[in-house]
Design a protein around this motif. Structure first.
Motif, PDB file in Angstrom:
ATOM      1  N   ARG A  11      18.436  28.773  27.079  1.00 17.96           N
ATOM      2  CA  ARG A  11      19.889  28.793  27.012  1.00 17.96           C
ATOM      3  C   ARG A  11      20.509  29.006  28.384  1.00 17.96           C
ATOM      4  NH1 ARG A  11      22.008  33.633  23.817  1.00 17.96           N
ATOM      5  NH2 ARG A  11      21.516  34.609  25.779  1.00 17.96           N
ATOM      6  N   ARG A  12      19.982  29.932  29.137  1.00 22.71           N
ATOM      7  CA  ARG A  12      20.546  30.212  30.456  1.00 22.71           C
ATOM      8  C   ARG A  12      20.294  29.065  31.422  1.00 22.71           C
ATOM      9  NH1 ARG A  12      19.498  36.660  31.282  1.00 22.71           N
ATOM     10  NH2 ARG A  12      20.646  37.278  29.431  1.00 22.71           N
ATOM     11  N   ASP A  13      19.129  28.463  31.348  1.00 22.00           N
ATOM     12  CA  ASP A  13      18.850  27.324  32.213  1.00 22.00           C
ATOM     13  C   ASP A  13      19.786  26.165  31.891  1.00 22.00           C
ATOM     14  OD1 ASP A  13      16.797  28.639  33.533  1.00 22.00           O
ATOM     15  OD2 ASP A  13      15.277  27.926  32.111  1.00 22.00           O
ATOM     16  N   PHE A  14      20.033  25.951  30.620  1.00 20.22           N
ATOM     17  CA  PHE A  14      20.934  24.874  30.220  1.00 20.22           C
ATOM     18  C   PHE A  14      22.339  25.125  30.755  1.00 20.22           C
ATOM     19  CE2 PHE A  14      24.076  23.311  27.159  1.00 20.22           C
ATOM     20  CZ  PHE A  14      23.811  21.957  27.249  1.00 20.22           C
ATOM     21  N   LEU A  15      22.821  26.351  30.593  1.00 13.57           N
ATOM     22  CA  LEU A  15      24.165  26.666  31.066  1.00 13.57           C
ATOM     23  C   LEU A  15      24.262  26.573  32.587  1.00 13.57           C
ATOM     24  CD1 LEU A  15      25.074  29.620  28.690  1.00 13.57           C
ATOM     25  CD2 LEU A  15      25.897  27.269  28.612  1.00 13.57           C
ATOM     26  N   ARG A  16      23.213  26.921  33.284  1.00 10.52           N
ATOM     27  CA  ARG A  16      23.226  26.794  34.748  1.00 10.52           C
ATOM     28  C   ARG A  16      23.318  25.334  35.154  1.00 10.52           C
ATOM     29  NH1 ARG A  16      18.458  30.803  35.332  1.00 10.52           N
ATOM     30  NH2 ARG A  16      19.573  32.775  35.367  1.00 10.52           N
TER      31      ARG A  16
END
Length: 69
Positions: A11-16
């Motif tokens: 999730r965090r990688d996607f948002l980044r």
């Protein structure tokens, strides 16, 4: 035997990745919008003239919405 090689994006990688992509697009879109300011082309007489006209559409709006006459 088949191997599942699915890549999972956290999730965090996607948002980044999405955040960096939109930041780059926003910077390129904002660049052409910056320009020099221009003064009004109206003189004082044109600024003071009456612009409101009570047309048939306006009268109908007032009547339908029960504004006092």
């Amino acid at each position: 035997m088949s191997e599942d090689r699915t890549t999972t994006v956290g999730r965090r990688d996607f948002l980044r990745k999405v955040g960096f992509g939109t930041a780059g697009v926003g910077a390129t879109l904002a660049t052409p919008l910056v320009g020099s300011a221009q003064a009004d082309s109206e003189n004082n007489d044109e600024k003071r003239k009456a612009r409101y006209r009570e047309s048939d559409d306006v009268k109908t709006f007032y009547r339908v919405n029960r504004y006092p006459a």
